[in-house]
Design a protein around this motif. Structure first.
Motif, PDB file in Angstrom:
ATOM      1  N   UNK A 123     -36.775 -32.000  22.864  1.00  9.79           N
ATOM      2  CA  UNK A 123     -37.364 -32.253  24.187  1.00  9.79           C
ATOM      3  C   UNK A 123     -38.879 -32.387  24.123  1.00  9.79           C
ATOM      4  N   UNK A 124     -39.410 -33.352  24.874  1.00 15.25           N
ATOM      5  CA  UNK A 124     -40.863 -33.522  25.030  1.00 15.25           C
ATOM      6  C   UNK A 124     -41.071 -34.261  26.341  1.00 15.25           C
ATOM      7  N   UNK A 125     -42.314 -34.394  26.763  1.00 18.19           N
ATOM      8  CA  UNK A 125     -42.584 -35.046  28.053  1.00 18.19           C
ATOM      9  C   UNK A 125     -42.017 -36.472  28.028  1.00 18.19           C
ATOM     10  N   UNK A 126     -41.164 -36.784  28.988  1.00 20.94           N
ATOM     11  CA  UNK A 126     -40.593 -38.129  29.047  1.00 20.94           C
ATOM     12  C   UNK A 126     -39.339 -38.298  28.207  1.00 20.94           C
ATOM     13  N   UNK A 127     -38.956 -37.240  27.476  1.00 25.54           N
ATOM     14  CA  UNK A 127     -37.731 -37.341  26.665  1.00 25.54           C
ATOM     15  C   UNK A 127     -36.912 -36.080  26.898  1.00 25.54           C
TER      16      UNK A 127
ATOM     17  N   UNK B 169     -34.368 -28.600  27.609  1.00 22.98           N
ATOM     18  CA  UNK B 169     -34.456 -30.065  27.587  1.00 22.98           C
ATOM     19  C   UNK B 169     -33.889 -30.743  28.818  1.00 22.98           C
ATOM     20  N   UNK B 170     -33.562 -29.941  29.861  1.00 28.24           N
ATOM     21  CA  UNK B 170     -33.062 -30.543  31.106  1.00 28.24           C
ATOM     22  C   UNK B 170     -33.999 -30.136  32.243  1.00 28.24           C
ATOM     23  N   UNK B 171     -33.792 -30.666  33.416  1.00 28.77           N
ATOM     24  CA  UNK B 171     -34.648 -30.325  34.551  1.00 28.77           C
ATOM     25  C   UNK B 171     -33.807 -30.358  35.822  1.00 28.77           C
ATOM     26  N   UNK B 172     -34.256 -29.631  36.818  1.00 30.22           N
ATOM     27  CA  UNK B 172     -33.629 -29.692  38.139  1.00 30.22           C
ATOM     28  C   UNK B 172     -34.514 -30.555  39.029  1.00 30.22           C
ATOM     29  N   UNK B 173     -33.905 -31.281  39.920  1.00 32.19           N
ATOM     30  CA  UNK B 173     -34.672 -32.020  40.928  1.00 32.19           C
ATOM     31  C   UNK B 173     -34.553 -31.260  42.231  1.00 32.19           C
TER      32      UNK B 173
ATOM     33  N   UNK C 230     -26.818 -38.287  28.527  1.00 33.74           N
ATOM     34  CA  UNK C 230     -27.058 -37.059  27.758  1.00 33.74           C
ATOM     35  C   UNK C 230     -27.283 -37.375  26.281  1.00 33.74           C
ATOM     36  N   UNK C 231     -28.391 -36.878  25.736  1.00 32.11           N
ATOM     37  CA  UNK C 231     -28.655 -37.034  24.308  1.00 32.11           C
ATOM     38  C   UNK C 231     -29.275 -35.758  23.770  1.00 32.11           C
ATOM     39  N   UNK C 232     -28.786 -35.324  22.640  1.00 34.77           N
ATOM     40  CA  UNK C 232     -29.327 -34.105  22.037  1.00 34.77           C
ATOM     41  C   UNK C 232     -30.592 -34.494  21.270  1.00 34.77           C
ATOM     42  N   UNK C 233     -31.755 -34.331  21.899  1.00 39.99           N
ATOM     43  CA  UNK C 233     -33.022 -34.743  21.286  1.00 39.99           C
ATOM     44  C   UNK C 233     -33.990 -33.572  21.298  1.00 39.99           C
TER      45      UNK C 233
END
Length: 420
Positions: free
Chosen positions: A118-122, A9-13, A113-116
């Protein structure tokens, strides 16, 4: 490849995409810097109670989505799920409201940070640019913030976003509406979780996106019919100021936003190209939050705009941002003496304000020229032993392909002139 990966649910830039995110952050904050907002930065974690009190126990953010931790000393901390409560806490702690210049206008940029799921845009880690105007109850301030966000999106070239606007009333009229809404909701066939919300914060039920709930909400009492005269007049003024500024908005009587602290003006920026996660930003007025976290009465208003969602909106509209090349000059030395001479020249160019890079690692001409191409540099500087014996370097224009010999000591001035 490393055995480690970014958490779910996270990403690197990473470059080159990261340049786009930097440009978006810059564009979202530019109108604020131009309008009296000063930069503020707060820690990535805070006391859990700051959010449970400020954001609200009944919200999904606090009840389901907060990352909490207990320190070795036994303190309960939470990674910040949003920016407003932290910024207000910092402003109160620094006594910014006592300096006699209200409203205190602040802007910030950071990770949340939110424990959700994960989906596109979230994502579970996301980035926002936000603004808060603390300590003044003035419809012009609400209008200013909406106008500045609208301006930020438009400078990026976005067109297919809509502004949704509503008023949530205040402590005079909202309780009357709340009672009427609770009475209506208790008659419906709702699940246990949703029924619990009826007692805690019934307005959150209106925000339930599930079709089976929305179907039952037809005919629910509407807040607009319960607004007191003061709230009505306030909201009309905000609407008039937006219209006068040429900012188009839509009245949305179901808009409540996911945080308990909002009063009166509430708004959301939505983009229809993003599917279910259509909100790119939003905010509103939060006149009682300061008292909730132990401060004096400080009526305030603010917003947060999502950086990742804005990037997705740009992609949905097919907008390519004009990003300046990170390198203007790339130096390619041929031989050991040229390495020393050109490295010194690169340092000199950088000190003169020219973005310059160097072919590190002692590769041959072919490999070094490939690197020069990839760097996007406008000019390449090549020098071998014969060039240096003549006191010159070869300056190649990568756009036109033209090459000329330039005196070594005139290189910086020559490059500056060509780039100007």
């Amino acid at each position: 490849m490393s055995t480690f990966k970014a958490p779910k649910g996270t990403y690197d830039l990473t470059p080159p995409d990261s340049a786009k995110y930097l440009a978006v952050r810059e564009a979202l904050s530019a109108p604020l810097k131009n309008s009296g907002y000063g930069y503020i930065e707060t820690p990535g974690f805070e006391d859990v109670a700051l959010f449970s009190r400020g954001v609200g126990e009944s919200t999904d953010i606090v009840s389901k989505e907060m990352y909490t931790l207990t320190t070795k000393g036994g303190s309960e901390l939470a990674l910040r799920p949003e920016g407003t409560a932290s910024v207000l806490r910092a402003a109160l702690e620094a006594n910014l409201h006592k300096l006699g210049n209200l409203p205190v206008k602040l802007w910030y940029s950071g990770s949340y940070y939110r424990y959700e799921r994960p989906q596109k845009g979230r994502y579970r880690h996301f980035s926002q640019v936000g603004a808060e105007a603390i300590g003044a109850e003035d419809p012009a301030l609400d209008a200013e913030l909406i106008i500045l966000a609208d301006q930020a999106y438009r400078t990026l070239g976005l067109q297919n976003f809509r502004i949704l606007l509503n008023s949530l009333g205040d402590k005079e009229c909202r309780p009357v509406y709340r009672d009427a809404l609770q009475e209506f909701l208790r008659e419906l066939d709702l699940d246990e979780d949703t029924r619990r919300r009826i007692d805690l914060n019934p307005l959150r039920v209106l925000d339930d996106k599930r079709p089976e709930v929305q179907k039952q909400l037809v005919g629910a009492p509407v807040l607009r019919d319960y607004l007191c005269d003061a709230c009505k007049a306030y909201h009309e003024e905000v609407r008039d100021l937006l219209t006068a500024a040429g900012v188009v908005y839509e009245d949305d009587e179901k808009l409540v936003r996911g945080l308990d602290y909002y009063t009166r003006t509430t708004f959301e920026f939505v983009h229809d190209g993003l599917g279910s996660q259509s909100a790119v930003g939003g905010g509103g007025r939060y006149d009682g939050l300061s008292e909730m976290i132990g401060g004096p009465a400080l009526p305030s208003v603010g917003w947060a705009l999502g950086v990742d969602r804005t990037v997705l909106a740009l992609e949905a509209e097919g907008i390519e941002l004009e990003l300046p090349s990170s390198t203007s000059v790339f130096a390619v030395p041929l031989g050991e003496e040229a390495r020393r001479v050109l490295f010194a020249k690169v340092t000199e160019l950088r000190r003169a304000g020219v973005a310059a890079d160097f072919a590190f690692g002692g590769r041959g001409l072919k490999g070094a020229m490939k690197s020069a191409n990839r760097s996007g540099a406008r000019f390449t500087v090549v020098a071998g032993e014969r060039d240096l014996a003549d006191g010159v370097v070869q300056l190649k224009d990568m756009e036109s392909g033209e090459q000329q010999a330039v005196a070594l000591d005139a290189l910086v001035a020559e490059v500056q002139q060509k780039l100007a």
